[in-house]
Design a protein around this motif. Structure first.
Motif, PDB file in Angstrom:
ATOM      1  N   VAL A  17       0.894  -1.212  -0.050  1.00 24.75           N
ATOM      2  CA  VAL A  17      -0.118  -0.196   0.081  1.00 24.75           C
ATOM      3  C   VAL A  17       0.956   1.272   0.093  1.00 24.75           C
ATOM      4  N   ALA A  18       0.126   2.113  -0.254  1.00 25.18           N
ATOM      5  CA  ALA A  18       0.852   3.609  -0.245  1.00 25.18           C
ATOM      6  C   ALA A  18       1.241   4.132   1.027  1.00 25.18           C
ATOM      7  N   VAL A  19       2.243   4.921   1.487  1.00 23.64           N
ATOM      8  CA  VAL A  19       2.536   5.425   2.754  1.00 23.64           C
ATOM      9  C   VAL A  19       1.357   6.349   3.116  1.00 23.64           C
ATOM     10  N   THR A  20       0.768   7.139   2.214  1.00 27.67           N
ATOM     11  CA  THR A  20      -0.091   7.971   2.501  1.00 27.67           C
ATOM     12  C   THR A  20      -1.544   7.294   3.016  1.00 27.67           C
ATOM     13  N   THR A  21      -1.582   5.948   2.442  1.00 24.37           N
ATOM     14  CA  THR A  21      -2.858   5.057   2.926  1.00 24.37           C
ATOM     15  C   THR A  21      -2.405   4.819   4.204  1.00 24.37           C
ATOM     16  N   LEU A  22      -1.425   4.392   4.876  1.00 27.53           N
ATOM     17  CA  LEU A  22      -1.089   4.304   6.331  1.00 27.53           C
ATOM     18  C   LEU A  22      -1.322   5.339   7.202  1.00 27.53           C
ATOM     19  N   MET A 117      -2.406  -7.152  -7.550  1.00 25.72           N
ATOM     20  CA  MET A 117      -3.854  -7.816  -7.214  1.00 25.72           C
ATOM     21  C   MET A 117      -4.750  -6.731  -7.164  1.00 25.72           C
ATOM     22  N   ARG A 118      -4.667  -5.797  -6.494  1.00 24.25           N
ATOM     23  CA  ARG A 118      -5.649  -4.698  -6.082  1.00 24.25           C
ATOM     24  C   ARG A 118      -5.850  -3.748  -7.195  1.00 24.25           C
ATOM     25  N   LEU A 119      -4.742  -3.753  -8.288  1.00 26.06           N
ATOM     26  CA  LEU A 119      -4.672  -2.799  -9.220  1.00 26.06           C
ATOM     27  C   LEU A 119      -4.533  -1.496  -8.654  1.00 26.06           C
ATOM     28  N   ASP A 120      -3.636  -1.383  -7.542  1.00 27.62           N
ATOM     29  CA  ASP A 120      -3.308  -0.342  -6.921  1.00 27.62           C
ATOM     30  C   ASP A 120      -2.072   0.395  -7.453  1.00 27.62           C
ATOM     31  N   ALA A 121      -2.369   1.498  -8.511  1.00 24.86           N
ATOM     32  CA  ALA A 121      -1.191   1.926  -9.329  1.00 24.86           C
ATOM     33  C   ALA A 121      -0.194   2.861  -8.435  1.00 24.86           C
ATOM     34  N   ALA A 122      -0.817   3.560  -7.602  1.00 29.80           N
ATOM     35  CA  ALA A 122       0.036   4.351  -6.742  1.00 29.80           C
ATOM     36  C   ALA A 122       0.919   3.702  -5.785  1.00 29.80           C
ATOM     37  N   ALA A 123       0.508   2.537  -5.107  1.00 30.37           N
ATOM     38  CA  ALA A 123       1.287   1.674  -4.360  1.00 30.37           C
ATOM     39  C   ALA A 123       2.357   1.087  -5.047  1.00 30.37           C
ATOM     40  N   ILE A 124       1.743   0.580  -6.394  1.00 32.88           N
ATOM     41  CA  ILE A 124       2.951  -0.119  -7.281  1.00 32.88           C
ATOM     42  C   ILE A 124       4.208   0.931  -7.769  1.00 32.88           C
ATOM     43  N   SER A 125       3.820   1.893  -7.905  1.00 32.84           N
ATOM     44  CA  SER A 125       4.594   2.855  -8.329  1.00 32.84           C
ATOM     45  C   SER A 125       5.718   3.288  -7.311  1.00 32.84           C
ATOM     46  N   GLU A 126       4.822   3.254  -5.929  1.00 31.41           N
ATOM     47  CA  GLU A 126       5.784   3.985  -4.900  1.00 31.41           C
ATOM     48  C   GLU A 126       6.682   2.836  -4.499  1.00 31.41           C
ATOM     49  N   THR A 127       6.147   1.440  -4.646  1.00 38.28           N
ATOM     50  CA  THR A 127       7.160   0.714  -4.167  1.00 38.28           C
ATOM     51  C   THR A 127       8.428   0.522  -5.326  1.00 38.28           C
ATOM     52  N   ILE A 128       8.246   0.705  -6.388  1.00 42.16           N
ATOM     53  CA  ILE A 128       9.131   0.409  -7.455  1.00 42.16           C
ATOM     54  C   ILE A 128      10.202   1.926  -7.316  1.00 42.16           C
TER      55      ILE A 128
END
Length: 314
Positions: A17-22, A117-128
């Motif tokens: 997940v994104a840090v902003t989500t936390l 799997m959640r199609l969470d583009a923000a989290a994907i991009s942040e992790t990469i």
């Protein structure tokens, strides 16, 4: 479950997940870090992480955030054998719709797979982006991106699904690698020519090589997908590269005649690399090198660039 307390960034990568989500879950629902050391940021304990896993899993399955947070706050501590309360809510340990297998890859890869799997583009991009910034291109490709992309391919082969996941992840990976390439623009003439084989459409590994070359200070030209052999030879004759990397993902696009054409070009490159799993070692023309890993391809390209530059100085 780990025993050490974790930062918000580490938890975000583990959960995908994104840090902003936390931060939102902390501010709105009280699911924040509980360990506090004076003079330091609060950190997440294993119990905090277990509850956040429940929050993530339930919200991904359509439960409202407020209801998911209520369940998460009521969850007991992680069990002694390391299984979290999440496993008791979902005994199979699967997200809705299944999981992406990543083998023994690092926790960040599992987090990226969940975000995919959640199609969470923000989290994907942040992790990469975090992985590229801290570990560099080669380590990110080998330890994070390749396991997840291979897992998506494995699931697709078994179920004929996850096409939407593959498209979204590929776009995020491509954007992140392009940003990494732009961040470190090499100086000097482009000695390396990167191209996909004729009809080859899988470009991500070649984009990873481009980003890794930029990181290493090696200039290159990228032709991209589906380059006919006549066009590739014309590009070689016009630019005179020291090395050509020809990528093939499948046997269907790995025609050795393309490599032979490069070797016969009037301005034949010093080095021809047949990169990718499509090429079979016993079918390669003499003089063609088949790198196995991304790091090997980077080293070979850098070495031939250095050799050419040295010979011209002499």
């Amino acid at each position: 479950m780990v025993d050490e307390a974790l930062s918000a960034g580490a938890v975000a990568r583990r959960l995908g997940v994104a840090v902003t989500t936390l931060r939102t879950w902390h501010q709105r629902y009280g699911l924040g870090p509980s360990e506090h050391i004076p003079g330091h940021h609060r950190r997440y304990t294993p119990t905090d992480l277990a509850r956040l896993e429940i929050m993530r899993r339930l919200t991904a399955e359509g439960v409202s955030p407020a209801e998911a947070a209520r369940w998460a706050r009521q969850a007991p501590d992680p069990t002694p054998n390391g299984a979290s309360a999440t496993a008791r809510i979902h005994p199979t340990g699967r997200d809705g719709g299944g999981t992406i297998p990543v083998g023994r890859a690092a926790p960040a890869a599992r987090g990226l797979a969940r975000a995919a799997m959640r199609l969470d583009a923000a989290a994907i991009s942040e992790t990469i982006a975090h992985a590229l910034g801290t570990g560099g291109v080669v380590a990110t490709w080998d330890g994070l991106l390749r396991p997840v992309l291979a897992g998506i391919g494995e699931r697709h082969a078994a179920t004929a699904g996850l096409i939407e996941v593959e498209h979204l992840v590929s776009r995020c990976v491509s954007e992140a690698l392009a940003a990494a390439s732009r961040a470190k623009v090499p100086t000097g003439p482009a000695r390396i020519l990167l191209s996909c084989a004729d009809e080859e459409q899988h470009t991500l590994p070649l984009e990873a090589l481009a980003a890794a070359l930029a990181e290493a200070g090696v200039s290159y030209r990228m032709l991209g997908a589906r380059v006919p052999v006549a066009a590739l030879v014309e590009a070689v004759n016009r630019t005179g590269p020291a090395a050509v990397v020809l990528w093939s993902h499948t046997r269907a696009t790995a025609d050795p005649a393309q490599l032979s054409a490069l070797l016969a070009a009037p301005r034949r490159p010093l080095l021809v690399l047949a990169a990718g799993p499509g090429w079979q070692a016993d079918t390669l023309p003499a003089g063609v090198v088949r790198p196995v890993e991304l790091a090997e391809a980077v080293s070979l390209c850098a070495a031939v660039r250095d050799s050419l530059d040295q010979s011209r100085r002499d």
